[in-house]
Design a protein around this motif. Sequence first.
Motif, PDB file in Angstrom:
ATOM      1  N   ASP A 140      70.815  46.245   4.372  1.00 28.39           N
ATOM      2  CA  ASP A 140      71.131  45.936   5.761  1.00 28.39           C
ATOM      3  C   ASP A 140      71.440  47.234   6.506  1.00 28.39           C
ATOM      4  OD1 ASP A 140      71.891  44.880   8.163  1.00 28.39           O
ATOM      5  OD2 ASP A 140      73.348  43.460   7.348  1.00 28.39           O
ATOM      6  N   PHE A 141      70.746  47.446   7.637  1.00 24.83           N
ATOM      7  CA  PHE A 141      70.972  48.636   8.457  1.00 24.83           C
ATOM      8  C   PHE A 141      71.532  48.192   9.804  1.00 24.83           C
ATOM      9  CE2 PHE A 141      67.491  49.692   5.587  1.00 24.83           C
ATOM     10  CZ  PHE A 141      67.882  50.927   5.084  1.00 24.83           C
ATOM     11  N   LYS A 142      72.667  48.779  10.191  1.00 25.39           N
ATOM     12  CA  LYS A 142      73.288  48.475  11.489  1.00 25.39           C
ATOM     13  C   LYS A 142      72.752  49.450  12.526  1.00 25.39           C
ATOM     14  CE  LYS A 142      76.407  46.534  14.223  1.00 25.39           C
ATOM     15  NZ  LYS A 142      75.993  47.166  15.491  1.00 25.39           N
ATOM     16  N   MET A 143      72.132  48.903  13.571  1.00 31.39           N
ATOM     17  CA  MET A 143      71.530  49.709  14.620  1.00 31.39           C
ATOM     18  C   MET A 143      72.426  49.738  15.857  1.00 31.39           C
ATOM     19  SD  MET A 143      68.960  50.438  12.817  1.00 31.39           S
ATOM     20  CE  MET A 143      68.019  51.420  13.974  1.00 31.39           C
ATOM     21  N   PRO A 144      72.223  50.721  16.750  1.00 28.43           N
ATOM     22  CA  PRO A 144      73.086  50.835  17.939  1.00 28.43           C
ATOM     23  C   PRO A 144      72.770  49.857  19.061  1.00 28.43           C
ATOM     24  CG  PRO A 144      71.466  52.587  17.921  1.00 28.43           C
ATOM     25  CD  PRO A 144      71.296  51.859  16.629  1.00 28.43           C
ATOM     26  N   GLY A 145      71.700  49.084  18.943  1.00 34.41           N
ATOM     27  CA  GLY A 145      71.328  48.144  19.991  1.00 34.41           C
ATOM     28  C   GLY A 145      70.328  47.134  19.486  1.00 34.41           C
ATOM     29  N   LYS A 146      69.775  46.340  20.398  1.00 33.43           N
ATOM     30  CA  LYS A 146      68.766  45.350  20.032  1.00 33.43           C
ATOM     31  C   LYS A 146      67.566  46.026  19.379  1.00 33.43           C
ATOM     32  CE  LYS A 146      69.828  42.151  23.828  1.00 33.43           C
ATOM     33  NZ  LYS A 146      69.279  41.519  25.056  1.00 33.43           N
ATOM     34  N   VAL A 147      67.035  45.395  18.358  1.00 28.82           N
ATOM     35  CA  VAL A 147      65.855  45.915  17.674  1.00 28.82           C
ATOM     36  C   VAL A 147      64.624  45.238  18.265  1.00 28.82           C
ATOM     37  CG1 VAL A 147      64.691  46.213  15.458  1.00 28.82           C
ATOM     38  CG2 VAL A 147      67.186  46.283  15.571  1.00 28.82           C
ATOM     39  N   TYR A 148      63.698  46.059  18.785  1.00 29.24           N
ATOM     40  CA  TYR A 148      62.475  45.509  19.381  1.00 29.24           C
ATOM     41  C   TYR A 148      61.313  45.491  18.381  1.00 29.24           C
ATOM     42  CZ  TYR A 148      64.829  46.055  23.892  1.00 29.24           C
ATOM     43  OH  TYR A 148      65.704  45.957  24.935  1.00 29.24           O
ATOM     44  N   ARG A 149      61.135  46.578  17.653  1.00 30.17           N
ATOM     45  CA  ARG A 149      60.013  46.670  16.718  1.00 30.17           C
ATOM     46  C   ARG A 149      60.395  47.535  15.523  1.00 30.17           C
ATOM     47  NH1 ARG A 149      57.946  42.666  17.623  1.00 30.17           N
ATOM     48  NH2 ARG A 149      56.179  42.209  18.957  1.00 30.17           N
ATOM     49  N   THR A 150      59.791  47.210  14.383  1.00 30.97           N
ATOM     50  CA  THR A 150      59.910  48.042  13.182  1.00 30.97           C
ATOM     51  C   THR A 150      58.510  48.304  12.637  1.00 30.97           C
ATOM     52  OG1 THR A 150      60.192  46.077  11.790  1.00 30.97           O
ATOM     53  CG2 THR A 150      62.205  47.191  12.542  1.00 30.97           C
ATOM     54  N   ALA A 151      58.375  49.376  11.885  1.00 33.40           N
ATOM     55  CA  ALA A 151      57.068  49.717  11.317  1.00 33.40           C
ATOM     56  C   ALA A 151      57.261  50.536  10.055  1.00 33.40           C
ATOM     57  CB  ALA A 151      56.222  50.504  12.328  1.00 33.40           C
ATOM     58  N   MET A 152      56.344  50.333   9.097  1.00 35.74           N
ATOM     59  CA  MET A 152      56.303  51.130   7.872  1.00 35.74           C
ATOM     60  C   MET A 152      54.891  51.658   7.688  1.00 35.74           C
ATOM     61  SD  MET A 152      58.672  49.120   5.088  1.00 35.74           S
ATOM     62  CE  MET A 152      58.733  50.602   4.054  1.00 35.74           C
ATOM     63  N   SER A 153      54.782  52.858   7.139  1.00 33.68           N
ATOM     64  CA  SER A 153      53.474  53.480   6.954  1.00 33.68           C
ATOM     65  C   SER A 153      52.762  52.860   5.755  1.00 33.68           C
ATOM     66  CB  SER A 153      53.636  54.985   6.741  1.00 33.68           C
ATOM     67  OG  SER A 153      52.404  55.583   6.427  1.00 33.68           O
ATOM     68  N   SER A 154      51.507  52.464   5.963  1.00 34.18           N
ATOM     69  CA  SER A 154      50.711  51.890   4.881  1.00 34.18           C
ATOM     70  C   SER A 154      50.142  52.971   3.965  1.00 34.18           C
ATOM     71  CB  SER A 154      49.564  51.051   5.456  1.00 34.18           C
ATOM     72  OG  SER A 154      48.745  51.844   6.297  1.00 34.18           O
ATOM     73  N   ALA A 156      52.058  55.777   3.043  1.00 35.04           N
ATOM     74  CA  ALA A 156      53.156  56.574   2.503  1.00 35.04           C
ATOM     75  C   ALA A 156      53.224  56.526   0.976  1.00 35.04           C
ATOM     76  CB  ALA A 156      54.471  56.116   3.098  1.00 35.04           C
ATOM     77  N   THR A 157      53.273  57.698   0.381  1.00 37.55           N
ATOM     78  CA  THR A 157      53.500  57.825  -1.063  1.00 37.55           C
ATOM     79  C   THR A 157      54.718  58.693  -1.352  1.00 37.55           C
ATOM     80  OG1 THR A 157      51.995  59.738  -1.142  1.00 37.55           O
ATOM     81  CG2 THR A 157      51.050  57.562  -1.612  1.00 37.55           C
ATOM     82  N   SER A 158      55.242  59.357  -0.308  1.00 38.68           N
ATOM     83  CA  SER A 158      56.363  60.279  -0.482  1.00 38.68           C
ATOM     84  C   SER A 158      57.654  59.773   0.144  1.00 38.68           C
ATOM     85  CB  SER A 158      56.024  61.658   0.124  1.00 38.68           C
ATOM     86  OG  SER A 158      54.823  62.161  -0.397  1.00 38.68           O
ATOM     87  N   HIS A 159      57.595  58.674   0.886  1.00 38.83           N
ATOM     88  CA  HIS A 159      58.818  58.163   1.511  1.00 38.83           C
ATOM     89  C   HIS A 159      58.731  56.656   1.663  1.00 38.83           C
ATOM     90  CE1 HIS A 159      56.928  57.339   5.437  1.00 38.83           C
ATOM     91  NE2 HIS A 159      56.310  58.508   5.319  1.00 38.83           N
ATOM     92  N   MET A 160      59.888  56.038   1.914  1.00 40.75           N
ATOM     93  CA  MET A 160      59.995  54.592   2.142  1.00 40.75           C
ATOM     94  C   MET A 160      60.784  54.373   3.434  1.00 40.75           C
ATOM     95  SD  MET A 160      60.945  53.492  -1.762  1.00 40.75           S
ATOM     96  CE  MET A 160      61.120  51.752  -1.376  1.00 40.75           C
ATOM     97  N   LEU A 161      60.259  54.888   4.523  1.00 39.62           N
ATOM     98  CA  LEU A 161      60.987  54.888   5.788  1.00 39.62           C
ATOM     99  C   LEU A 161      60.567  53.717   6.680  1.00 39.62           C
ATOM    100  CD1 LEU A 161      60.850  58.704   6.643  1.00 39.62           C
ATOM    101  CD2 LEU A 161      62.724  57.423   5.581  1.00 39.62           C
ATOM    102  N   ILE A 162      61.565  53.118   7.308  1.00 40.88           N
ATOM    103  CA  ILE A 162      61.339  52.076   8.302  1.00 40.88           C
ATOM    104  C   ILE A 162      61.644  52.690   9.667  1.00 40.88           C
ATOM    105  CG2 ILE A 162      61.970  49.769   9.097  1.00 40.88           C
ATOM    106  CD1 ILE A 162      63.156  49.287   6.275  1.00 40.88           C
ATOM    107  N   ALA A 163      60.648  52.784  10.515  1.00 41.38           N
ATOM    108  CA  ALA A 163      60.845  53.291  11.877  1.00 41.38           C
ATOM    109  C   ALA A 163      61.304  52.144  12.756  1.00 41.38           C
ATOM    110  CB  ALA A 163      59.561  53.914  12.406  1.00 41.38           C
ATOM    111  N   ALA A 164      62.389  52.368  13.495  1.00 42.80           N
ATOM    112  CA  ALA A 164      62.983  51.303  14.305  1.00 42.80           C
ATOM    113  C   ALA A 164      62.971  51.679  15.776  1.00 42.80           C
ATOM    114  CB  ALA A 164      64.417  51.036  13.847  1.00 42.80           C
TER     115      ALA A 164
END
Length: 446
Positions: A140-154, A156-164
Amino acid sequence: MWKKIGDRESGKLRPNSFITRIRSNRASSLHLSNHKELISSHRGSVNSLQVDLTEGRYLLSGAADASLAIYDIQRTTEYEAGGLIAKHKPILVDKQHQNAHKYAISTAIWYPIDTGLFVTGSYDHHIKVWDTNTTQVVMDFKMPGKVYRTAMSSLATSHMLIAAATEDVQVRLCDMASGAFAHTLSGHRDGVMAVEWSTSSEWILMTGGCDGAIRFWDIRRAGCFSVLDQSHSQLGRRPPLADKSTTKVSTSKARAPPRKVGSGSSSKHSGNSKIIKHTKGSAKQRLHPGMLTSQDRATAHYGAVLGLKATEDGMYLLSAGSDSRLRLWDIQSGCNTLVHYEIVRLQSSKAIQLDVSQDSGAVFLPCMTSIKAFDMWSGKSKMTLQGHYENVNCCCYSSHDQELYTGGNDRQILIWSPLKQIPADVDECDRSTGQPLAADEDNWSD
C-alpha cells in the motif's frame, strides 16, 4: 477476403503482411458484439479497463463504487438465446474488503509479466498492489492526493516501478521491490492526469498535466529532458531510416572536397571549432530544457492533458486534451505531426483512457457517450461506436481477438467485435448442449 487468401496461397502475400491485413480489416469492422456479453457487477461508473499482457485472457476493471472485477473473456460462463450469446460473469469481485479502497477506483492495471498481481489507484489517495489468488492487499502506497492514473513498463527488467499521476504537481515512482518511493519527478505546475511508459525504453516516462504540458523523463537522471511544444511541428510521418542514412552519406561526400581544399586555412579550423561548441551547447539544452524558460513554458494542449498512449513501436505518442484536440507526436524529434483529427467533445472532469489497434492503424477515443475511431495517419473518422447511455470513460483494445472493451458511467462494459455470421441451421439445436431448443420442445419430446 478471399482475394487475400488466394494471394497468400500463391505466395504473392507474405505471412506477416497477410496477418496484418486481416487484423486491420477486423479492427475496422467493429460492431456491438452479437455473440458475446459481459455481466457487469459494478454499481458505479467503470473508470478503468485492461486486458492482461501475457495471455490476453483476463479483463481487469475498476469502478467508482470502489469495486473491482476480473473477467475471463475466453471462457464462457453461460449461454443464452439457444447458445447464440456467450455470457461472461466475473470470476473475482471485490467490494467490501477490509483493506479495499474507500472511494472511487480511478485506475486498475495488471502487473506486466504475470497475472498473479495487479495494481489499483483511487481517489482515497492510495495505490494498492493486490495478490490475485488470495485477493489480499500485499502493498500500500499513500499518495499526497487523488490518484488519476498508474502505469508500469512492459519492457522493464531492471526495475519494478509504478508511475503515479495524481492531483499533486509531482510525479511519484513507487518501487514494488522496496515498498517505498524511488523517485519524485518535479516540473509540472499543476496536477498530473496522464502517465505512460515508453514502449521502446524501460527508462523513459511520459506525463501529461493539467498545465497542458507533456514532459519526457529519463528516470536515471534528474529533471525532464524534453517538453513537447504544439508549435514545433513537422508534416507527416518520420522519413525511413534508410533515407536518413542516405542523406547523411551524400551530405558528407558533398562536404568532403571543401575540407581538403581548406585544410591549411586557420580560419576554416576556427569555424569548425565554433560549430562543434555550438553543437555541444545545443545538446546540453536538449538534455535539460527545464533550465530554459522558453522550453519549460511550452504546452502541448491549451487545456489539461487527459490521456496519453504510445504506439507499439515506440515511435509516436497520442495525446488527448480538454481543448477537444487529439494530437500525434513524433517521440524522437518531439514534433507535432499536424495530423488533423476531427474536433470532438471530451469530458474534462476526469482522465480518459484511449487505445490504439495493434498495427497502429486505428485510434479509439471516448467522446462523451460514444467512441470515435480515427485513422491514425490521415486523421479521418473511420466509425462512431454508439451503445452506452452515458459518458464513456475508458476503452481497451485486445490485440488477441481484435475486440474493443469500453466502460462508462452507465455501469456497463460493452464488447465491440467483428460481426459473427449466424449459420442458417443454428435454430435446429443448442450449440452449447447439442439438444433441441426449448422453443421447439413440447410435452411429447424425448
